[in-house]
Scaffold this motif. Structure first.
Motif, PDB file in Angstrom:
ATOM      1  N   ALA A   6      34.104   5.422   7.437  1.00  9.47           N
ATOM      2  CA  ALA A   6      34.716   4.324   8.173  1.00  9.47           C
ATOM      3  C   ALA A   6      35.245   3.383   6.913  1.00  9.47           C
ATOM      4  O   ALA A   6      34.516   3.423   6.133  1.00  9.47           O
ATOM      5  N   ARG A   7      36.317   2.590   7.472  1.00  8.30           N
ATOM      6  CA  ARG A   7      36.731   1.670   6.537  1.00  8.30           C
ATOM      7  C   ARG A   7      35.508   0.541   6.252  1.00  8.30           C
ATOM      8  O   ARG A   7      35.467   0.408   5.098  1.00  8.30           O
ATOM      9  N   TYR A   8      34.937   0.193   7.413  1.00 10.42           N
ATOM     10  CA  TYR A   8      34.062  -0.853   6.906  1.00 10.42           C
ATOM     11  C   TYR A   8      32.542  -0.403   7.629  1.00 10.42           C
ATOM     12  O   TYR A   8      32.558   0.353   8.780  1.00 10.42           O
ATOM     13  N   SER A   9      31.640  -0.513   6.740  1.00 11.09           N
ATOM     14  CA  SER A   9      30.287   0.046   7.073  1.00 11.09           C
ATOM     15  C   SER A   9      29.183  -0.863   6.646  1.00 11.09           C
ATOM     16  O   SER A   9      29.318  -1.337   5.483  1.00 11.09           O
ATOM     17  N   THR A  10      28.353  -1.350   7.370  1.00 14.41           N
ATOM     18  CA  THR A  10      27.534  -2.683   7.331  1.00 14.41           C
ATOM     19  C   THR A  10      26.294  -2.327   7.629  1.00 14.41           C
ATOM     20  O   THR A  10      26.044  -1.941   8.898  1.00 14.41           O
ATOM     21  N   PRO A  11      25.282  -2.924   6.958  1.00 19.87           N
ATOM     22  CA  PRO A  11      23.750  -2.609   7.622  1.00 19.87           C
ATOM     23  C   PRO A  11      23.638  -3.968   8.752  1.00 19.87           C
ATOM     24  O   PRO A  11      23.962  -4.977   8.610  1.00 19.87           O
ATOM     25  N   LEU A  12      22.702  -3.568   9.743  1.00 23.71           N
ATOM     26  CA  LEU A  12      22.428  -4.748  10.658  1.00 23.71           C
ATOM     27  C   LEU A  12      20.963  -4.938  10.492  1.00 23.71           C
ATOM     28  O   LEU A  12      20.121  -4.225  10.330  1.00 23.71           O
ATOM     29  N   SER A  13      20.759  -6.355  10.237  1.00 25.66           N
ATOM     30  CA  SER A  13      19.429  -6.922   9.913  1.00 25.66           C
ATOM     31  C   SER A  13      19.210  -8.040  10.657  1.00 25.66           C
ATOM     32  O   SER A  13      20.248  -8.802  10.780  1.00 25.66           O
ATOM     33  N   PHE A  14      17.696  -8.525  10.948  1.00 25.69           N
ATOM     34  CA  PHE A  14      17.542  -9.698  11.255  1.00 25.69           C
ATOM     35  C   PHE A  14      17.462 -10.843  10.104  1.00 25.69           C
ATOM     36  O   PHE A  14      17.176 -10.542   8.906  1.00 25.69           O
ATOM     37  N   ARG A  15      17.706 -12.062  10.575  1.00 22.91           N
ATOM     38  CA  ARG A  15      18.152 -13.010   9.786  1.00 22.91           C
ATOM     39  C   ARG A  15      16.592 -13.821   9.396  1.00 22.91           C
ATOM     40  O   ARG A  15      16.511 -14.632   8.680  1.00 22.91           O
ATOM     41  N   VAL A  16      15.601 -13.549  10.238  1.00 24.48           N
ATOM     42  CA  VAL A  16      14.321 -13.885  10.096  1.00 24.48           C
ATOM     43  C   VAL A  16      13.275 -12.866   9.941  1.00 24.48           C
ATOM     44  O   VAL A  16      13.484 -11.713  10.438  1.00 24.48           O
ATOM     45  N   ALA A  17      12.050 -12.928   9.356  1.00 32.82           N
ATOM     46  CA  ALA A  17      11.053 -11.932   9.318  1.00 32.82           C
ATOM     47  C   ALA A  17      10.302 -11.809  10.768  1.00 32.82           C
ATOM     48  O   ALA A  17      10.356 -12.861  11.573  1.00 32.82           O
ATOM     49  N   GLY A  18       9.866 -10.872  10.802  1.00 35.77           N
ATOM     50  CA  GLY A  18       8.898 -10.654  12.239  1.00 35.77           C
ATOM     51  C   GLY A  18       8.589  -9.222  12.599  1.00 35.77           C
ATOM     52  O   GLY A  18       8.950  -8.206  11.722  1.00 35.77           O
ATOM     53  N   LYS A  19       7.911  -8.994  13.810  1.00 37.68           N
ATOM     54  CA  LYS A  19       7.748  -7.551  14.209  1.00 37.68           C
ATOM     55  C   LYS A  19       8.765  -7.001  15.258  1.00 37.68           C
ATOM     56  O   LYS A  19       8.759  -7.819  16.090  1.00 37.68           O
ATOM     57  N   ILE A  20       9.356  -5.945  14.948  1.00 37.64           N
ATOM     58  CA  ILE A  20      10.169  -5.228  16.039  1.00 37.64           C
ATOM     59  C   ILE A  20       9.369  -4.999  17.313  1.00 37.64           C
ATOM     60  O   ILE A  20       8.256  -4.141  17.103  1.00 37.64           O
ATOM     61  N   ILE A  21       9.875  -5.719  18.386  1.00 32.64           N
ATOM     62  CA  ILE A  21       8.989  -5.196  19.656  1.00 32.64           C
ATOM     63  C   ILE A  21      10.027  -4.131  20.630  1.00 32.64           C
ATOM     64  O   ILE A  21       9.398  -3.857  21.471  1.00 32.64           O
TER      65      ILE A  21
END
Length: 382
Positions: free
Chosen positions: A67-82
């Motif tokens: 893909a021309r653009y490929s980016t990581p998806l991440s939270f902007r704050v810390a925490g526990k994934i539910i």
């Protein structure tokens, strides 16, 4: 006539015998030196090479669809994934929720800042009312000017506290929203890097998103092919997964510097007519519209078996049998393509020169040789 004595006769005979023996020794020594000075030339397997125009036309470079653009998806704050709502390979839309963090702490922080904002707003209303009363009394000279100044300062401080509380409340509200991970663009999930129940830090990748839209082909270009891969040049692309089809592409980006290890330049080509059947990660063969190199077009290219390849320092080279004196010369060459059993050379050789095909690690420069044809020519066929 004077007669010689027996003693003189024996002495003369001895001298003549020694002279004959010495002459024989000198003759034998001369013959030995003559034989040692002319050893037989060493036989080597070599053939004359000729320019191969078809190899130039068919030369291509391996690549990969991305893909021309490929980016990581991440939270902007810390925490526990539910909760994770998408999986590897899923198609997502722009604005779609893909994962959630535990919002309990963020909600409490938002509630706290909202309470502080309410208190600051109440203090501001009180300070504003007090300022209005003091101004009215100051007009009637019922209070001292210093008291009016204190009331004015109190109002300014209450206003600043209210503004600060507003910003804190807005920040807490944003942090609460950041516990929801949203895809910023439409695309495909190409990697999962965190699992449900895992504690993640701010900025830690949870997914990798390949954007929908333009599709690129990445390939590494050798120095001899840089002319054909200039930005804006056209190329044709074939995919191993879609045999019989050819795609048009255009060079969009070329790295300004070579990779220090491979000595190649990374090129990105945009597929002009890519369809939904072109999948990310497919292997591709990239053939430029121009010849792979201007030098190759001018001098032709040569197809040699891989057994002929040697190295001069870190540069590819071959052994050439000089026609003038049948001695070996180590010649640096430019390899523009490596195949399973052959290599394609664009610079360093001339049409008709004899190249050693076998035993390249057992010969040395300047060695006098005798070229012989390979015993099984099919083993060295291109």
């Amino acid at each position: 006539m004077r007669q010689q004595s027996p003693t003189n006769m024996r002495a003369g005979l001895f001298l003549r015998t020694c002279a004959v023996a010495l002459a024989g020794t000198v003759a034998l020594a001369a013959c030995s030196k003559k034989e040692a000075a002319a050893p037989a030339p060493r036989p080597v397997v070599a053939v004359a090479v000729h320019a191969d125009g078809e190899a130039l036309q068919a030369a291509s470079l391996p690549g990969e669809v991305q893909a021309r653009y490929s980016t990581p998806l991440s939270f902007r704050v810390a925490g526990k994934i539910i909760e994770r709502r998408v999986r590897l390979g899923d198609v997502v839309k722009s604005g779609e929720v893909v994962a959630l963090l535990d919002p309990a702490d963020a909600q409490k922080n938002a509630t706290s800042t909202q309470a502080q904002l309410d208190a600051a707003q109440h203090n501001l209303v009180y300070a504003q009312q007090q300022l209005g009363r003091d101004k009215a009394q100051a007009k009637e000279n019922l209070i001292a000017p210093a008291q009016l100044e204190q009331t004015t300062n109190a109002y300014a401080a209450a206003l600043a506290q209210r503004d600060q509380a507003q910003q804190q409340a807005a920040l807490a509200k944003n942090q609460l929203q950041y516990t929801t991970l949203v895809a910023g663009h439409a695309g495909f999930i190409t990697a999962e890097q965190a699992d449900t129940g895992q504690n993640v830090t701010a900025g830690q990748a949870v997914y990798n998103l390949a954007w929908s839209g333009d599709t690129d082909v990445l390939c590494d270009v050798p120095e001899s092919a840089l002319t054909a891969f200039a930005v804006g040049q056209n190329a044709s692309v074939t995919l191993a997964a879609l045999p019989g089809r050819k795609f048009n592409a255009r060079v969009r980006e070329l790295s300004p510097a070579a990779d220090p290890q491979s000595r190649t330049w990374r090129a990105r080509l945009t597929l002009i007519d890519a369809g939904p059947d072109v999948r990310l990660g497919m292997t591709a063969d990239v053939t430029p519209a121009l010849p792979l190199a201007a030098a190759a077009a001018a001098h032709g290219v040569f197809t040699l078996p891989v057994t002929a390849l040697f190295h001069d320092s870190r540069q590819p080279a071959v052994w050439v049998v000089r026609a003038a004196d049948n001695t070996l010369e180590l010649r640096r060459v430019t390899v523009i393509r490596y195949n399973e059993r052959t290599i394609v050379v664009s610079q360093g050789l001339k049409d008709g020169e004899s190249v050693v095909l076998q035993g390249v690690h057992t010969v040395s420069a300047g060695e006098k040789v005798r070229a012989i044809a390979p015993l099984h020519p099919e083993d060295f066929a291109s």
